[in-house]
Scaffold this motif. Structure first.
Motif, PDB file in Angstrom:
ATOM      1  N   ASP A 152       8.665  -5.170  14.322  1.00 38.56           N
ATOM      2  CA  ASP A 152       9.553  -4.441  13.417  1.00 38.56           C
ATOM      3  C   ASP A 152       9.157  -4.632  11.952  1.00 38.56           C
ATOM      4  N   VAL A 153       7.943  -5.139  11.707  1.00 39.16           N
ATOM      5  CA  VAL A 153       7.524  -5.489  10.348  1.00 39.16           C
ATOM      6  C   VAL A 153       6.300  -4.678   9.939  1.00 39.16           C
ATOM      7  N   VAL A 154       6.367  -4.110   8.743  1.00 39.67           N
ATOM      8  CA  VAL A 154       5.237  -3.423   8.119  1.00 39.67           C
ATOM      9  C   VAL A 154       4.909  -4.152   6.813  1.00 39.67           C
ATOM     10  N   HIS A 155       3.654  -4.528   6.666  1.00 37.77           N
ATOM     11  CA  HIS A 155       3.188  -5.091   5.396  1.00 37.77           C
ATOM     12  C   HIS A 155       2.278  -4.087   4.710  1.00 37.77           C
ATOM     13  N   ALA A 156       2.410  -3.967   3.398  1.00 40.74           N
ATOM     14  CA  ALA A 156       1.503  -3.108   2.620  1.00 40.74           C
ATOM     15  C   ALA A 156       1.224  -3.751   1.276  1.00 40.74           C
ATOM     16  N   GLY A 157      -0.039  -3.669   0.844  1.00 41.32           N
ATOM     17  CA  GLY A 157      -0.391  -4.079  -0.499  1.00 41.32           C
ATOM     18  C   GLY A 157      -1.342  -5.238  -0.626  1.00 41.32           C
ATOM     19  N   CYS A 158      -1.681  -5.917   0.490  1.00 42.18           N
ATOM     20  CA  CYS A 158      -2.596  -7.054   0.365  1.00 42.18           C
ATOM     21  C   CYS A 158      -3.995  -6.576   0.005  1.00 42.18           C
ATOM     22  N   ARG A 159      -4.804  -7.500  -0.487  1.00 40.91           N
ATOM     23  CA  ARG A 159      -6.176  -7.178  -0.837  1.00 40.91           C
ATOM     24  C   ARG A 159      -7.066  -7.293   0.399  1.00 40.91           C
ATOM     25  N   ASP A 160      -8.189  -6.611   0.368  1.00 44.05           N
ATOM     26  CA  ASP A 160      -9.076  -6.586   1.530  1.00 44.05           C
ATOM     27  C   ASP A 160      -9.611  -7.964   1.887  1.00 44.05           C
ATOM     28  N   GLY A 161      -9.695  -8.861   0.932  1.00 44.22           N
ATOM     29  CA  GLY A 161     -10.211 -10.193   1.201  1.00 44.22           C
ATOM     30  C   GLY A 161      -9.150 -11.209   1.585  1.00 44.22           C
ATOM     31  N   ASP A 162      -7.944 -10.778   1.867  1.00 43.72           N
ATOM     32  CA  ASP A 162      -6.871 -11.705   2.221  1.00 43.72           C
ATOM     33  C   ASP A 162      -7.279 -12.559   3.420  1.00 43.72           C
ATOM     34  N   ALA A 163      -7.074 -13.860   3.303  1.00 43.33           N
ATOM     35  CA  ALA A 163      -7.560 -14.787   4.330  1.00 43.33           C
ATOM     36  C   ALA A 163      -6.913 -14.580   5.689  1.00 43.33           C
ATOM     37  N   HIS A 164      -5.723 -14.000   5.729  1.00 45.02           N
ATOM     38  CA  HIS A 164      -5.003 -13.881   6.993  1.00 45.02           C
ATOM     39  C   HIS A 164      -4.757 -12.423   7.379  1.00 45.02           C
ATOM     40  N   LEU A 165      -5.583 -11.550   6.822  1.00 44.87           N
ATOM     41  CA  LEU A 165      -5.426 -10.127   7.077  1.00 44.87           C
ATOM     42  C   LEU A 165      -5.592  -9.794   8.559  1.00 44.87           C
ATOM     43  N   ASP A 166      -6.614 -10.326   9.195  1.00 41.88           N
ATOM     44  CA  ASP A 166      -6.876  -9.987  10.601  1.00 41.88           C
ATOM     45  C   ASP A 166      -5.735 -10.445  11.505  1.00 41.88           C
ATOM     46  N   GLU A 167      -5.246 -11.649  11.291  1.00 36.10           N
ATOM     47  CA  GLU A 167      -4.150 -12.131  12.132  1.00 36.10           C
ATOM     48  C   GLU A 167      -2.884 -11.306  11.921  1.00 36.10           C
ATOM     49  N   ALA A 168      -2.585 -10.988  10.673  1.00 36.13           N
ATOM     50  CA  ALA A 168      -1.408 -10.166  10.407  1.00 36.13           C
ATOM     51  C   ALA A 168      -1.530  -8.810  11.101  1.00 36.13           C
ATOM     52  N   ARG A 169      -2.720  -8.241  11.093  1.00 38.38           N
ATOM     53  CA  ARG A 169      -2.911  -6.953  11.766  1.00 38.38           C
ATOM     54  C   ARG A 169      -2.709  -7.063  13.272  1.00 38.38           C
ATOM     55  N   ARG A 170      -3.088  -8.186  13.859  1.00 34.86           N
ATOM     56  CA  ARG A 170      -2.903  -8.364  15.293  1.00 34.86           C
ATOM     57  C   ARG A 170      -1.434  -8.513  15.663  1.00 34.86           C
ATOM     58  N   ARG A 171      -0.673  -9.114  14.792  1.00 37.34           N
ATOM     59  CA  ARG A 171       0.691  -9.493  15.161  1.00 37.34           C
ATOM     60  C   ARG A 171       1.762  -8.487  14.734  1.00 37.34           C
ATOM     61  N   LEU A 172       1.573  -7.819  13.602  1.00 38.72           N
ATOM     62  CA  LEU A 172       2.630  -6.988  13.036  1.00 38.72           C
ATOM     63  C   LEU A 172       2.504  -5.535  13.474  1.00 38.72           C
ATOM     64  N   ASP A 173       3.557  -4.785  13.264  1.00 38.74           N
ATOM     65  CA  ASP A 173       3.542  -3.365  13.617  1.00 38.74           C
ATOM     66  C   ASP A 173       2.462  -2.624  12.843  1.00 38.74           C
ATOM     67  N   ALA A 174       2.338  -2.912  11.561  1.00 34.95           N
ATOM     68  CA  ALA A 174       1.300  -2.264  10.746  1.00 34.95           C
ATOM     69  C   ALA A 174       1.008  -3.119   9.527  1.00 34.95           C
ATOM     70  N   VAL A 175      -0.244  -3.153   9.140  1.00 31.55           N
ATOM     71  CA  VAL A 175      -0.680  -3.814   7.917  1.00 31.55           C
ATOM     72  C   VAL A 175      -1.579  -2.833   7.175  1.00 31.55           C
ATOM     73  N   ILE A 176      -1.205  -2.517   5.944  1.00 30.77           N
ATOM     74  CA  ILE A 176      -1.906  -1.520   5.141  1.00 30.77           C
ATOM     75  C   ILE A 176      -2.364  -2.201   3.861  1.00 30.77           C
ATOM     76  N   SER A 177      -3.650  -2.296   3.672  1.00 30.85           N
ATOM     77  CA  SER A 177      -4.159  -2.946   2.458  1.00 30.85           C
ATOM     78  C   SER A 177      -3.931  -2.052   1.247  1.00 30.85           C
ATOM     79  N   ALA A 178      -4.027  -2.664   0.073  1.00 30.10           N
ATOM     80  CA  ALA A 178      -3.882  -1.897  -1.164  1.00 30.10           C
ATOM     81  C   ALA A 178      -4.943  -0.816  -1.267  1.00 30.10           C
ATOM     82  N   SER A 179      -6.159  -1.126  -0.826  1.00 29.61           N
ATOM     83  CA  SER A 179      -7.230  -0.129  -0.921  1.00 29.61           C
ATOM     84  C   SER A 179      -6.944   1.067  -0.019  1.00 29.61           C
TER      85      SER A 179
END
Length: 302
Positions: A168-195
């Motif tokens: 039930d969680v959408v994250h948006a705005g992190c940078r492409d080099g975020d250290a935990h980007l891949d894990e967040a993408r696996r776990r959350l409904d959607a993760v959208i980087s700033a780019s």
């Protein structure tokens, strides 16, 4: 009816330099000085008394984050205030402070039902004991905590965690080099980087809004860290990283989300890094434009 809740806390942040305390707890007062509270009251909003935090202590105990006991106590008090407000039909605007305020919002919502979260932040804030040897600062770990991945004392206060289901969680705005980007993408409904957001602004916003309509949700909350903005526009934060979005994109997103949301937290502005107050004015303007958008117009499909 809108309700302003000032939450001047810095408990979740690291010391900016040895022997100093973070300045984010001054943000609600800086926003007041920028005219936000007066402008909202003129439009019929009411103002709650502030929720003060405990004393900031820089030391860390093993197996705990900095200021853990104070953060838990503060989260309970914020949760109580939010559940009271929602029960009266009021719509809370929580002005932090650092983003440990997400715990109080999540805890309060978990007491009422199943709510979604739109997390707009320059970082995923997904550090937790499973991917870091020593979690220490909840302001970089709040989203992981809110979806149940942190120390149980934080992620399951009063047995109510996870406060938001990862689906039930959408994250948006992190940078492409975020250290935990891949894990967040696996776990959350959607993760959208700033780019991604900047490359496809209209479709990204439409996607975010569409995901707030999950079946079974009792509503959704919006959480904003102003470090989602690029440092060229917002340098007055503790962790400015290049590659962020523009104020126009954030304003557009909040104007679309606020009429549909049950409430919103805004945080991480550091007035110590904004001596002239110009960035407080910018944040106040973005908030005011979002929460005073005509609700019928904003509710139209994007």
């Amino acid at each position: 009816m809108g309700l302003i809740i000032d939450v001047p806390t810095n408990l979740g942040l690291r010391p900016p330099t040895p022997g100093c305390v973070p300045g984010a707890d001054k943000a609600p007062q800086a926003l007041r000085a920028a005219g936000l509270h007066v402008a909202l009251r003129e439009q019929g909003w009411i103002e709650s008394s502030p929720i003060l935090a405990g004393r900031y202590r820089p030391e860390i105990s093993p197996g705990q984050v900095r200021n853990q006991a104070a953060i838990i106590e503060h989260a309970r008090r914020l949760a109580f205030r939010i559940t009271q407000a929602l029960g009266r039909g009021e719509k809370p605007l929580v002005l932090g402070g650092d983003c440990s305020t997400l715990l109080g919002a999540g805890l309060g919502l978990a007491e009422r039902g199943r709510y979604g979260l739109i997390h707009l932040d320059g970082h995923t804030d997904f550090r937790h004991p499973g991917n870091a040897s020593q979690p220490a600062n909840l302001a970089g770990e709040d989203l992981a905590c809110a979806v149940g991945l942190h120390y149980p004392e934080l992620s399951h206060i009063d047995g109510l965690g996870p406060y938001f289901e990862p689906r039930d969680v959408v994250h948006a705005g992190c940078r492409d080099g975020d250290a935990h980007l891949d894990e967040a993408r696996r776990r959350l409904d959607a993760v959208i980087s700033a780019s991604q957001w900047m490359a496809h602004p209209r479709s990204t916003l439409a996607d975010i809004v569409d995901r707030t309509a999950h079946d079974g949700l009792d509503g959704f909350w919006v959480h904003v860290d102003v470090d989602v903005l690029d440092p060229d526009h917002m340098p007055a934060v503790d962790s400015p990283d290049p590659g962020g979005i523009s104020p126009a994109l954030l304003s557009e997103a909040l104007a679309a989300l606020w009429p549909r949301a049950v409430g919103m937290t805004v945080g991480i502005l550091d007035p110590d890094l904004d001596p002239a107050g110009q960035y407080a004015v910018q944040v106040a303007t973005i908030i005011l434009e979002a929460v005073t958008t005509d609700s019928e117009q904003a509710a139209e499909p994007i």
